[in-house]
Design a protein around this motif. Structure first.
Motif, short mmCIF file in Angstrom:
data_model
loop_
_atom_site.label_atom_id
_atom_site.label_comp_id
_atom_site.label_asym_id
_atom_site.label_seq_id
_atom_site.Cartn_x
_atom_site.Cartn_y
_atom_site.Cartn_z
N ASN A 1 -10.84 -4.21 3.26
CA ASN A 1 -12.16 -3.61 3.21
C ASN A 1 -13.08 -4.28 2.21
O ASN A 1 -13.94 -3.64 1.65
CB ASN A 1 -12.02 -2.12 2.88
N ASP B 1 -8.19 8.29 -3.31
CA ASP B 1 -8.76 9.58 -3.72
C ASP B 1 -8.26 10.74 -2.86
O ASP B 1 -8.01 11.84 -3.36
CB ASP B 1 -10.30 9.51 -3.69
N ARG C 1 0.82 -1.21 0.00
CA ARG C 1 0.00 0.00 0.00
C ARG C 1 0.86 1.27 0.00
O ARG C 1 0.58 2.25 -0.69
CB ARG C 1 -0.89 -0.05 1.26
N ILE D 1 -10.04 11.53 7.89
CA ILE D 1 -8.67 11.37 8.36
C ILE D 1 -8.03 10.14 7.75
O ILE D 1 -8.59 9.04 7.82
CB ILE D 1 -8.65 11.30 9.89
N SER D 2 -6.88 10.33 7.11
CA SER D 2 -6.14 9.21 6.52
C SER D 2 -4.68 9.34 6.89
O SER D 2 -4.07 10.41 6.70
CB SER D 2 -6.31 9.24 4.99
N VAL D 3 -4.13 8.25 7.41
CA VAL D 3 -2.72 8.25 7.80
C VAL D 3 -1.85 8.47 6.57
O VAL D 3 -1.01 9.38 6.51
CB VAL D 3 -2.34 6.91 8.50
N ARG E 1 -9.22 -0.17 -1.17
CA ARG E 1 -8.54 0.86 -0.38
C ARG E 1 -8.24 2.02 -1.31
O ARG E 1 -7.21 2.08 -1.96
CB ARG E 1 -7.27 0.30 0.26
N HIS F 1 -5.37 11.05 -1.39
CA HIS F 1 -4.00 11.37 -1.79
C HIS F 1 -4.04 12.25 -3.05
O HIS F 1 -3.38 13.28 -3.12
CB HIS F 1 -3.22 10.09 -2.15
N ASP G 1 -5.24 -1.92 13.50
CA ASP G 1 -4.24 -2.97 13.25
C ASP G 1 -4.17 -3.98 14.40
O ASP G 1 -3.67 -5.09 14.21
CB ASP G 1 -2.85 -2.35 13.02
N ILE H 1 -12.65 1.76 11.06
CA ILE H 1 -11.68 2.27 10.07
C ILE H 1 -11.79 1.48 8.76
O ILE H 1 -11.95 2.06 7.69
CB ILE H 1 -10.23 2.20 10.62
N GLU I 1 -1.32 9.93 14.21
CA GLU I 1 -0.68 8.69 14.62
C GLU I 1 0.80 8.96 14.93
O GLU I 1 1.42 9.82 14.27
CB GLU I 1 -0.79 7.65 13.49
C1 UD1 Z 1 -2.21 3.07 7.47
C2 UD1 Z 1 -1.39 1.90 7.97
C3 UD1 Z 1 -2.28 0.70 8.28
C4 UD1 Z 1 -3.40 1.12 9.23
C5 UD1 Z 1 -4.13 2.35 8.71
C6 UD1 Z 1 -5.15 2.90 9.72
C7 UD1 Z 1 0.75 2.14 6.86
C8 UD1 Z 1 1.69 1.65 5.81
N1 UD1 Z 1 -0.43 1.53 6.93
O1 UD1 Z 1 -2.82 2.65 6.25
O2 UD1 Z 1 -1.47 -0.30 8.88
O3 UD1 Z 1 -4.32 0.06 9.35
O4 UD1 Z 1 -3.20 3.41 8.44
O5 UD1 Z 1 -4.54 3.23 10.91
O6 UD1 Z 1 1.08 3.03 7.62
N2 UD1 Z 1 -9.26 6.23 2.71
C9 UD1 Z 1 -9.98 6.74 1.67
N3 UD1 Z 1 -9.30 7.37 0.66
C10 UD1 Z 1 -7.94 7.51 0.67
C11 UD1 Z 1 -7.22 6.99 1.75
C12 UD1 Z 1 -7.90 6.35 2.75
O7 UD1 Z 1 -11.20 6.63 1.62
O8 UD1 Z 1 -7.38 8.11 -0.27
C13 UD1 Z 1 -9.97 5.53 3.81
C14 UD1 Z 1 -9.57 4.06 3.95
O9 UD1 Z 1 -10.27 3.22 3.07
C15 UD1 Z 1 -9.88 3.79 5.40
C16 UD1 Z 1 -9.57 5.12 6.08
O10 UD1 Z 1 -9.57 6.11 5.05
O11 UD1 Z 1 -11.24 3.49 5.56
C17 UD1 Z 1 -8.25 5.16 6.80
O12 UD1 Z 1 -7.22 4.69 5.93
P1 UD1 Z 1 -5.74 5.29 6.02
O13 UD1 Z 1 -5.58 5.97 7.33
O14 UD1 Z 1 -5.45 6.05 4.80
O15 UD1 Z 1 -4.87 3.95 6.02
P2 UD1 Z 1 -3.48 3.73 5.29
O16 UD1 Z 1 -2.69 4.97 5.33
O17 UD1 Z 1 -3.71 3.05 4.01
#
Ligand code: UD1
Length: 425
Positions: A121, A129, A94, A167-169, A126, A131, A311, A333, A194
């Motif tokens: 999911n 959008d 990812r 919120i997205s990590v 995953r 980003h 996680d 999440i 985080e």
């Molecule tokens: C990171 C972690 C993963 C952890 C997750 C949540 C890494 C490499 N991976 O994943 O281990 O489980 O955080 O703590 O650090 N989403 C969208 N659009 C986007 C991006 C995300 O809809 O462009 C949604 C995802 O589907 C999800 C939520 O946002 O439902 C959170 O995802 P995100 O925080 O982005 O997870 P990752 O960064 O992929």
């Protein structure tokens, strides 16, 4: 494909040292694309995802040198930089998407494959959008063709105000990295907080980036011309720490867990105390002892940091399979992150799922060994813990998922008394 064979029940006892965080190492590595000077990263976990990211950097022209034990890596400037992040490398991970922003920020162009990674999911996938739309606001243009994002910018990216709608990590990390060399000022709100995001901002700041957290979820970034080479040690892995804490609690064991700051996992430790574990925290160390009887826990809900981490959801679920009475975990999440449930049921677990809420009917005599299959990284670790507590032989296939993110998991477990072996083929 390797398998684990576990003869249970086993009790874990002794001490274990926590490795560097995979989820922190990956964005730090991706951000080295921005640097002309050398970056030395210490405490890099020797896991497959980090190898993949390093291979990706190599394919982009970066020069990679390891220390003898491969825990320290020096990343030097590309003599002939490339902008193509190929499907063959990015498909398993990812975090491969994290090179997109830095490539555009540094070289103003990139052709990056859509990323792979754990299927968490179901059919919702995953998405990326968040980003893409955030990078667009910094001035990146893109089109999608044949599974690749073809992106470019007219010169430097341009700082602006951006508010994430959710919120997205990963998207937070992407945008922070991409704003560092942008012209002008970026004000980014709705950021993930985080510890791995904080580790990234600490790292970039040390390299000369002008980043300031000006609110709980808001950063102000003033673009700089360049970053200076630095040496930095990656933070410890909080998910690995949580996994070993559960291993001790689940098996009535006793562990000294070293090299991790317990302040970062207070929510998890609180739940383990409720379940009956005895815990002593000190600087960079946790002493944890499992109870005779594990108490059930109602209403665990996965949330962004500060809350319970998604996680660790599969891993805590195993603990609750062994508790007395009914427990619940709601997944907020990744609502489809329950592939491990079917496998735990093979070992005798009683779990039902409705609307992303798992109801676990615990049984202190849980489990009977069986053949099970890993579906993703954290689910694999959950199955290993379930195998430790189950009577008889548990065979876990597809452990390549686990190798992506846990450093020498079975070796560390063996050292603390687990009867586990890796079988090839
Ligand atoms: C990171 C972690 C993963 C952890 C997750 C949540 C890494 C490499 N991976 O994943 O281990 O489980 O955080 O703590 O650090 N989403 C969208 N659009 C986007 C991006 C995300 O809809 O462009 C949604 C995802 O589907 C999800 C939520 O946002 O439902 C959170 O995802 P995100 O925080 O982005 O997870 P990752 O960064 O992929």
């Amino acid at each position: 494909m390797d398998k684990f064979v576990i003869k249970g029940p086993c009790k874990v006892r002794g001490q274990v040292s926590i490795s560097g965080s995979k989820n922190s190492a990956l964005p730090l590595l991706a951000s080295t694309i921005l640097f002309d000077e050398d970056v030395i990263l210490e405490n890099i976990p020797r896991v497959q995802d980090c190898n993949t990211m390093l291979n990706l950097l190599k394919s982009l022209g970066k020069i990679i040198k390891f220390s003898k034990n491969r825990r320290i890596v020096k990343i030097s400037k590309a003599k002939r930089p490339k902008y193509f992040a190929s499907y063959s490398i990015v498909k398993t991970m990812r975090a491969g998407i994290l090179v997109l922003g830095p490539l555009v920020a540094k070289y103003h162009k990139s052709i990056s494959s859509f990323p792979g990674g754990c299927i968490l999911n179901g059919n919702s996938g995953r998405p990326i959008d968040l980003h893409l739309s955030a990078l667009q606001k910094l001035g990146m243009k893109y089109s999608i063709k044949n599974g690749y994002i073809r992106a470019s910018s007219k010169g430097k990216l341009k700082g602006t105000s951006i508010k994430f709608p959710t919120i997205s990590v990963g998207a937070s990390q992407q945008l922070i990295i991409s704003s560092v060399l942008a012209s002008g000022v970026s004000l980014i709100s709705g950021l993930a907080t985080e510890p791995e995001v904080k580790d990234l901002t600490n790292f970039l700041k040390k390299a000369g980036a002008k980043i300031k957290w000006v609110g709980k979820r808001t950063c102000r970034i003033i673009g700089v011309k360049k970053l200076k080479g630095i040496r930095y040690s990656v933070m410890g892995d909080r998910i690995e720490t949580g996994t070993f804490c559960v291993a001790a609690t689940l098996t009535k064991g006793k562990l000294k867990i070293k090299n991790f700051d317990p302040k970062l996992i207070q929510t998890e430790l609180k739940i383990l105390k409720k379940a009956g574990a005895k815990i002593k925290e000190s600087k960079n160390q946790i002493l944890i002892e499992g109870p005779k009887k594990i108490k059930n826990i109602r209403n665990i809900v996965t949330k962004e940091y500060g809350g319970f981490p998604t996680d660790l959801q599969p891993i805590f679920m195993v603990l609750l399979c062994k508790a007395e009475g009914i427990s619940t975990i709601t997944e907020k999440i990744f609502q489809g992150r329950f592939l491990h449930v079917m496998e735990l049921q093979r070992l005798g677990a009683q779990i039902s799922i409705k609307n992303a809420k798992a109801v676990i009917n615990g049984n202190p005599n849980f489990g009977i060994g069986a053949e099970v299959m890993s579906s993703d990284l954290r689910a694999s670790a959950a199955l290993v813990l379930a195998g430790l507590t189950s009577k008889g032989i548990t065979t876990i296939s597809r452990v390549y998922h686990l190798d992506r993110g846990y450093e020498q998991f079975e070796k560390k477990l063996k050292k603390i008394g687990a009867n586990i072996k890796r079988v090839s083929g």
